[in-house]
Scaffold this active site. Structure first.
Site, PDB file in Angstrom:
ATOM      1  N   ASN A  13       0.835  -1.214   0.000  1.00  0.00           N
ATOM      2  CA  ASN A  13       0.000   0.000   0.000  1.00  0.00           C
ATOM      3  C   ASN A  13       0.856   1.245   0.000  1.00  0.00           C
ATOM      4  OD1 ASN A  13      -2.246  -1.698   0.571  1.00  0.00           O
ATOM      5  ND2 ASN A  13      -1.917  -1.468   2.779  1.00  0.00           N
ATOM      6  N   ASP A  15       1.098   4.502   2.025  1.00  0.00           N
ATOM      7  CA  ASP A  15       0.598   5.036   3.296  1.00  0.00           C
ATOM      8  C   ASP A  15       0.485   6.552   3.220  1.00  0.00           C
ATOM      9  OD1 ASP A  15       0.585   2.455   4.210  1.00  0.00           O
ATOM     10  OD2 ASP A  15       2.268   2.689   5.597  1.00  0.00           O
ATOM     11  N   ASN A 184      -1.340 -10.227  17.835  1.00  0.00           N
ATOM     12  CA  ASN A 184      -1.283  -9.356  19.001  1.00  0.00           C
ATOM     13  C   ASN A 184      -2.407  -9.801  19.951  1.00  0.00           C
ATOM     14  OD1 ASN A 184      -3.687  -8.155  18.120  1.00  0.00           O
ATOM     15  ND2 ASN A 184      -2.626  -6.462  17.101  1.00  0.00           N
ATOM     16  N   ASP A 238       4.959  -5.397  11.951  1.00  0.00           N
ATOM     17  CA  ASP A 238       5.511  -5.941  10.702  1.00  0.00           C
ATOM     18  C   ASP A 238       7.014  -6.189  10.834  1.00  0.00           C
ATOM     19  OD1 ASP A 238       2.980  -5.727   9.612  1.00  0.00           O
ATOM     20  OD2 ASP A 238       3.353  -3.702   8.865  1.00  0.00           O
ATOM     21  N   ALA A 266      11.795  -0.454  15.632  1.00  0.00           N
ATOM     22  CA  ALA A 266      10.941   0.140  14.582  1.00  0.00           C
ATOM     23  C   ALA A 266      10.095   1.283  15.139  1.00  0.00           C
ATOM     24  CB  ALA A 266      10.049  -0.933  13.968  1.00  0.00           C
ATOM     25  N   ARG A 269      11.335   5.161  14.978  1.00  0.00           N
ATOM     26  CA  ARG A 269      11.402   5.917  13.722  1.00  0.00           C
ATOM     27  C   ARG A 269       9.994   6.093  13.170  1.00  0.00           C
ATOM     28  NH1 ARG A 269      15.619   1.323  11.866  1.00  0.00           N
ATOM     29  NH2 ARG A 269      17.225   1.907  13.337  1.00  0.00           N
ATOM     30  N   GLY A 271       7.074   6.173  10.324  1.00  0.00           N
ATOM     31  CA  GLY A 271       6.758   5.463   9.091  1.00  0.00           C
ATOM     32  C   GLY A 271       6.725   3.960   9.279  1.00  0.00           C
TER      33      GLY A 271
HETATM   34  O1  RIB Z   1       1.072  -2.528   9.729  1.00  0.00           O
HETATM   35  C1  RIB Z   1       1.160  -1.250   9.187  1.00  0.00           C
HETATM   36  C2  RIB Z   1       0.605  -1.251   7.803  1.00  0.00           C
HETATM   37  O2  RIB Z   1      -0.792  -1.504   7.868  1.00  0.00           O
HETATM   38  C3  RIB Z   1       0.701   0.076   7.075  1.00  0.00           C
HETATM   39  O3  RIB Z   1       1.895   0.187   6.334  1.00  0.00           O
HETATM   40  C4  RIB Z   1      -0.556   0.105   6.231  1.00  0.00           C
HETATM   41  O4  RIB Z   1      -0.310   0.114   4.855  1.00  0.00           O
HETATM   42  C5  RIB Z   1      -1.370  -1.099   6.667  1.00  0.00           C
HETATM   43  O5  RIB Z   1      -1.256  -2.145   5.790  1.00  0.00           O
END
Ligand code: RIB
Length: 288
Positions: A13, A15, A184, A238, A266, A269, A271
């Site tokens: 995606n 963002d 989670n 992620d 993560a 930072r 983003g």
């Molecule tokens: O986990 C974060 C992600 O969730 C974002 O980058 C967004 O695109 C959604 O998929």
């Protein structure tokens, strides 16, 4: 030890991120501090995290034919992810509208766009799954595609790690193929204990409190992350999942510790594409 070969079947995606003092309540308008765009999507974020963690990663997913597509593809390539099988479909790429508040907490709305076109893996995509040591997937693609990918992985001896996010009921055919579930606490509660019990390894992330692993034979592990100053929690899960996958061959205890450290780093930072490198995780764990 050679780098594990990971195929990620997942979303990608653009963002669209606003930073705000706090998250707005339903029906409320508030003023934000800033706006930025950047590559995201749970699949792409996890693929990039796994590559930074040292794995050899191939990405299966789809972008549209819009202005975002090239930037999304480039983000994978720059991180060293093999994006040669990334599909380009007509229409919009996936987008995520994200708000991040001053404490680093976020809310996210995803509009699937091209991700929704990936209903069924092609023979070439299935071959990339069979060829990998490990398949890593999430639930931002159609469930039918994730299920087909996981079944093919299972049939070919490829380990399946599933991060069922955003949470949805999992079909029996899918859950039967999962080796490691990464959830989670909210996702764990939504799936329920009976479903979790069907999977050999369940890793539960606990935010700043770290993570637990329940493995075969009653194995219970817990790992706590290094203390950090949180800037933005977007993509931390992620970074955790991608690093866990890339470290799985090192054994459960090491993989859990590395994933916890990656998730924590993560958050320092802004983003979603903020996963640390292997060396940064080493440094955080005091291994250098
Ligand atoms: O986990 C974060 C992600 O969730 C974002 O980058 C967004 O695109 C959604 O998929």
């Amino acid at each position: 030890m050679s780098a594990p070969r990971i195929t990620v079947l997942g979303s990608i995606n653009m963002d669209l991120v606003t930073t705000t003092p706090r998250l707005p309540a339903p029906g409320e308008t508030i003023l934000g501090h800033g706006f930025s765009t950047g590559p995201g999507g749970k699949g792409s974020n996890q693929a990039i995290a796994a590559a930074r963690a040292g794995a050899q990663v191939r990405f299966l997913g789809a972008v549209g034919d819009d202005a975002f597509a090239q930037e999304l593809r480039s983000a994978l390539v720059v991180a060293g992810v093999d994006a040669t099988l990334l599909r380009e479909t007509m229409g919009l790429s996936g987008v995520a509208v994200i708000s991040v508040d001053d404490s680093g907490e976020n809310s996210i709305v995803v509009v699937s766009g091209a991700n929704a076109a990936l209903c069924e893996p092609t023979d070439t995509e299935l071959a990339a799954i069979a060829d990998a040591d490990l398949l890593l997937s999430q639930l931002e693609l159609p469930l039918a595609a994730v299920t087909a990918g996981a079944r093919h992985a299972r049939a070919n001896g490829t380990t399946v790690i599933l991060n069922p996010s955003p949470a949805a009921p999992l079909p029996d055919q899918l859950i039967a193929c999962v080796d490691v579930l990464v959830v989670n606490e909210t996702e764990a509660a939504q799936l329920g204990a009976a479903t979790l019990a069907l999977v050999p390894d369940v890793v539960t992330t606990l935010g700043a409190r770290g993570a637990t692993l329940r493995g075969p034979g009653g194995l219970q592990l817990r790992s706590e992350p290094p203390a950090v100053e949180v800037v933005d929690t977007t993509g931390a899960g992620d970074a955790f999942a991608g690093t866990l996958a890339a470290s799985w061959h090192l054994g459960r205890e090491v993989a859990l510790a590395r994933a916890c450290a990656a998730g924590a780093l993560a958050t320092t930072r802004a983003g979603a594409g903020s996963a640390p490198t292997h060396a940064e995780v080493d440094a955080a764990l005091g291994r250098q």
